[in-house]
Design a protein around this motif. Structure first.
Motif, PDB file in Angstrom:
ATOM      1  N   LYS A  10      12.446  -1.920   3.935  1.00 53.22           N
ATOM      2  CA  LYS A  10      12.142  -3.344   3.914  1.00 53.22           C
ATOM      3  C   LYS A  10      10.658  -3.615   4.141  1.00 53.22           C
ATOM      4  O   LYS A  10      10.084  -4.498   3.515  1.00 53.22           O
ATOM      5  CB  LYS A  10      13.003  -4.075   4.931  1.00 53.22           C
ATOM      6  N   SER A  11      10.041  -2.847   5.033  1.00 55.53           N
ATOM      7  CA  SER A  11       8.623  -3.068   5.327  1.00 55.53           C
ATOM      8  C   SER A  11       7.732  -2.811   4.119  1.00 55.53           C
ATOM      9  O   SER A  11       6.707  -3.474   3.950  1.00 55.53           O
ATOM     10  CB  SER A  11       8.175  -2.169   6.483  1.00 55.53           C
ATOM     11  N   PHE A  12       8.131  -1.843   3.292  1.00 48.93           N
ATOM     12  CA  PHE A  12       7.304  -1.479   2.149  1.00 48.93           C
ATOM     13  C   PHE A  12       7.943  -1.843   0.810  1.00 48.93           C
ATOM     14  O   PHE A  12       7.496  -1.376  -0.229  1.00 48.93           O
ATOM     15  CB  PHE A  12       6.945   0.006   2.215  1.00 48.93           C
ATOM     16  N   ALA A  13       8.966  -2.712   0.854  1.00 44.30           N
ATOM     17  CA  ALA A  13       9.623  -3.191  -0.366  1.00 44.30           C
ATOM     18  C   ALA A  13       9.875  -2.045  -1.342  1.00 44.30           C
ATOM     19  O   ALA A  13       9.540  -2.109  -2.519  1.00 44.30           O
ATOM     20  CB  ALA A  13       8.805  -4.302  -1.023  1.00 44.30           C
ATOM     21  N   THR A  14      10.483  -0.972  -0.817  1.00 43.23           N
ATOM     22  CA  THR A  14      10.728   0.221  -1.618  1.00 43.23           C
ATOM     23  C   THR A  14      11.654  -0.104  -2.782  1.00 43.23           C
ATOM     24  O   THR A  14      12.737  -0.646  -2.576  1.00 43.23           O
ATOM     25  CB  THR A  14      11.347   1.334  -0.746  1.00 43.23           C
ATOM     26  N   PRO A  15      11.239   0.220  -3.997  1.00 45.23           N
ATOM     27  CA  PRO A  15      12.082  -0.093  -5.158  1.00 45.23           C
ATOM     28  C   PRO A  15      13.304   0.817  -5.221  1.00 45.23           C
ATOM     29  O   PRO A  15      13.259   1.987  -4.837  1.00 45.23           O
ATOM     30  CB  PRO A  15      11.150   0.154  -6.350  1.00 45.23           C
ATOM     31  N   LEU A  16      14.390   0.251  -5.705  1.00 44.58           N
ATOM     32  CA  LEU A  16      15.621   0.998  -5.887  1.00 44.58           C
ATOM     33  C   LEU A  16      15.388   2.118  -6.900  1.00 44.58           C
ATOM     34  O   LEU A  16      14.653   1.948  -7.874  1.00 44.58           O
ATOM     35  CB  LEU A  16      16.716   0.053  -6.396  1.00 44.58           C
ATOM     36  N   ASP A  17      16.001   3.252  -6.666  1.00 46.97           N
ATOM     37  CA  ASP A  17      15.882   4.387  -7.582  1.00 46.97           C
ATOM     38  C   ASP A  17      16.522   4.030  -8.927  1.00 46.97           C
ATOM     39  O   ASP A  17      17.551   3.356  -8.980  1.00 46.97           O
ATOM     40  CB  ASP A  17      16.553   5.615  -6.967  1.00 46.97           C
TER      41      ASP A  17
ATOM     42  N   PRO B 181       0.800  -1.224   0.000  1.00 47.66           N
ATOM     43  CA  PRO B 181       0.000   0.000   0.000  1.00 47.66           C
ATOM     44  C   PRO B 181       0.838   1.281   0.000  1.00 47.66           C
ATOM     45  O   PRO B 181       0.295   2.365  -0.076  1.00 47.66           O
ATOM     46  CB  PRO B 181      -0.777  -0.113   1.314  1.00 47.66           C
ATOM     47  N   MET B 182       2.149   1.166   0.084  1.00 48.21           N
ATOM     48  CA  MET B 182       2.973   2.357   0.214  1.00 48.21           C
ATOM     49  C   MET B 182       4.068   2.416  -0.844  1.00 48.21           C
ATOM     50  O   MET B 182       5.249   2.414  -0.537  1.00 48.21           O
ATOM     51  CB  MET B 182       3.582   2.411   1.596  1.00 48.21           C
ATOM     52  N   LEU B 183       3.644   2.491  -2.086  1.00 52.45           N
ATOM     53  CA  LEU B 183       4.595   2.734  -3.158  1.00 52.45           C
ATOM     54  C   LEU B 183       5.071   4.173  -3.067  1.00 52.45           C
ATOM     55  O   LEU B 183       4.401   5.022  -2.468  1.00 52.45           O
ATOM     56  CB  LEU B 183       3.932   2.468  -4.502  1.00 52.45           C
ATOM     57  N   PRO B 184       6.211   4.506  -3.652  1.00 51.30           N
ATOM     58  CA  PRO B 184       6.652   5.899  -3.648  1.00 51.30           C
ATOM     59  C   PRO B 184       5.580   6.819  -4.239  1.00 51.30           C
ATOM     60  O   PRO B 184       4.975   6.504  -5.263  1.00 51.30           O
ATOM     61  CB  PRO B 184       7.908   5.867  -4.523  1.00 51.30           C
ATOM     62  N   VAL B 185       5.356   7.944  -3.576  1.00 48.96           N
ATOM     63  CA  VAL B 185       4.365   8.925  -4.036  1.00 48.96           C
ATOM     64  C   VAL B 185       4.858   9.547  -5.346  1.00 48.96           C
ATOM     65  O   VAL B 185       6.014   9.957  -5.454  1.00 48.96           O
ATOM     66  CB  VAL B 185       4.153  10.018  -2.966  1.00 48.96           C
ATOM     67  N   THR B 186       3.981   9.612  -6.322  1.00 51.13           N
ATOM     68  CA  THR B 186       4.335  10.224  -7.610  1.00 51.13           C
ATOM     69  C   THR B 186       4.259  11.744  -7.501  1.00 51.13           C
ATOM     70  O   THR B 186       3.652  12.287  -6.569  1.00 51.13           O
ATOM     71  CB  THR B 186       3.372   9.760  -8.719  1.00 51.13           C
TER      72      THR B 186
ATOM     73  N   GLY C 282      13.317  19.101  -3.418  1.00 55.10           N
ATOM     74  CA  GLY C 282      14.525  18.911  -2.625  1.00 55.10           C
ATOM     75  C   GLY C 282      14.872  17.439  -2.469  1.00 55.10           C
ATOM     76  O   GLY C 282      14.527  16.607  -3.319  1.00 55.10           O
ATOM     77  N   PHE C 283      15.502  17.121  -1.360  1.00 53.54           N
ATOM     78  CA  PHE C 283      15.937  15.748  -1.117  1.00 53.54           C
ATOM     79  C   PHE C 283      14.784  14.754  -1.167  1.00 53.54           C
ATOM     80  O   PHE C 283      14.946  13.631  -1.641  1.00 53.54           O
ATOM     81  CB  PHE C 283      16.670  15.643   0.238  1.00 53.54           C
ATOM     82  N   ALA C 284      13.615  15.142  -0.695  1.00 51.97           N
ATOM     83  CA  ALA C 284      12.504  14.205  -0.572  1.00 51.97           C
ATOM     84  C   ALA C 284      11.978  13.726  -1.916  1.00 51.97           C
ATOM     85  O   ALA C 284      11.535  12.585  -2.040  1.00 51.97           O
ATOM     86  CB  ALA C 284      11.378  14.829   0.246  1.00 51.97           C
ATOM     87  N   GLY C 285      12.030  14.583  -2.909  1.00 49.61           N
ATOM     88  CA  GLY C 285      11.538  14.179  -4.220  1.00 49.61           C
ATOM     89  C   GLY C 285      12.531  13.353  -5.005  1.00 49.61           C
ATOM     90  O   GLY C 285      12.187  12.762  -6.027  1.00 49.61           O
ATOM     91  N   GLY C 286      13.762  13.286  -4.527  1.00 50.73           N
ATOM     92  CA  GLY C 286      14.812  12.625  -5.285  1.00 50.73           C
ATOM     93  C   GLY C 286      15.025  11.156  -5.013  1.00 50.73           C
ATOM     94  O   GLY C 286      15.700  10.480  -5.795  1.00 50.73           O
ATOM     95  N   LEU C 287      14.499  10.654  -3.908  1.00 50.15           N
ATOM     96  CA  LEU C 287      14.738   9.253  -3.554  1.00 50.15           C
ATOM     97  C   LEU C 287      13.435   8.551  -3.205  1.00 50.15           C
ATOM     98  O   LEU C 287      12.576   9.115  -2.510  1.00 50.15           O
ATOM     99  CB  LEU C 287      15.685   9.158  -2.347  1.00 50.15           C
ATOM    100  N   ASN C 288      13.321   7.317  -3.628  1.00 45.47           N
ATOM    101  CA  ASN C 288      12.102   6.556  -3.373  1.00 45.47           C
ATOM    102  C   ASN C 288      11.796   6.395  -1.888  1.00 45.47           C
ATOM    103  O   ASN C 288      10.641   6.397  -1.486  1.00 45.47           O
ATOM    104  CB  ASN C 288      12.166   5.193  -4.056  1.00 45.47           C
ATOM    105  N   VAL C 289      12.827   6.251  -1.057  1.00 49.93           N
ATOM    106  CA  VAL C 289      12.566   6.084   0.372  1.00 49.93           C
ATOM    107  C   VAL C 289      11.809   7.290   0.925  1.00 49.93           C
ATOM    108  O   VAL C 289      10.883   7.148   1.724  1.00 49.93           O
ATOM    109  CB  VAL C 289      13.845   5.799   1.182  1.00 49.93           C
TER     110      VAL C 289
END
Length: 184
Positions: free
Chosen positions: A163-170, A6-11, A25-32
């Motif tokens: 790890k909890s949200f299987a965040t995809p690598l940038d 339920p928590m894919l990176p926000v578009t 800024g930093f927040a928009g640049g990384l999937n985490v």
């Protein structure tokens, strides 16, 4: 964990209206951080600590990357490992040194062994032993010891999210490692 995430990176299109300035800024640049954007207040609060741990640390770039790589390895965070292989290379760490973070501290250069031992002690027992604490204080003072502890805590929290949200690598990191992989 199930495949239902339920928590894919926000578009960009779904970026929270309450923190528009953070997207560029930093927040928009990384999937985490795009995952953390599901909780705008947390992401905003995270910003100051991130600025210190990432950009203002008394550890310096090399030590910081060693601590982060070791934390990522110990917590099994493939995302953190990949991100920081690329960052460590940009800081001048060679692949032999980077790979050593996967092994035993007694197989590392002495300065890296001290940092890895500190990370291991924090993750295994939630504290530094008196001997490690004394060595850290002698090597880098109180600020360095505290910055090391804060870095381990910061990147542990990120590993839990990743790890909890299987965040995809940038995409840029994945491409960089495809072009120049690091072997085991």
């Amino acid at each position: 964990m199930t495949n239902d995430n339920p928590m894919l990176p926000v578009t960009d299109e779904d970026w929270p209206e309450s923190i528009p300035e953070m997207r560029s800024g930093f927040a928009g640049g990384l999937n985490v951080y795009r995952v953390m954007a599901h909780h705008p207040a947390l992401l905003k609060a995270w910003s100051d600590l991130r600025e210190h741990v990432v950009n203002q640390t008394s550890l310096g770039r090399d030590r910081s990357e060693v601590v982060i790589l070791r934390t990522g390895v110990r917590l099994g965070s493939a995302y953190e490992w990949a991100q920081h292989v690329v960052r460590a290379r940009k800081c001048g760490l060679d692949d032999t040194r980077i790979r050593s973070m996967r092994g035993a501290p007694d197989q590392m250069a002495p300065a890296d062994a001290l940092l890895a031992t500190a990370v291991d002690e924090l993750l295994d027992g939630a504290e530094l032993t008196p001997a490690t604490r004394a060595r850290l204080m002698a090597e880098m003072g109180a600020e360095g010891a505290l910055d090391l502890i804060a870095t381990v805590g910061f990147y542990s929290t990120l590993a839990f999210i990743l790890k909890s949200f299987a965040t995809p690598l940038d995409d840029d990191i994945a491409a960089a490692l495809r072009a120049d992989p690091i072997d085991p």
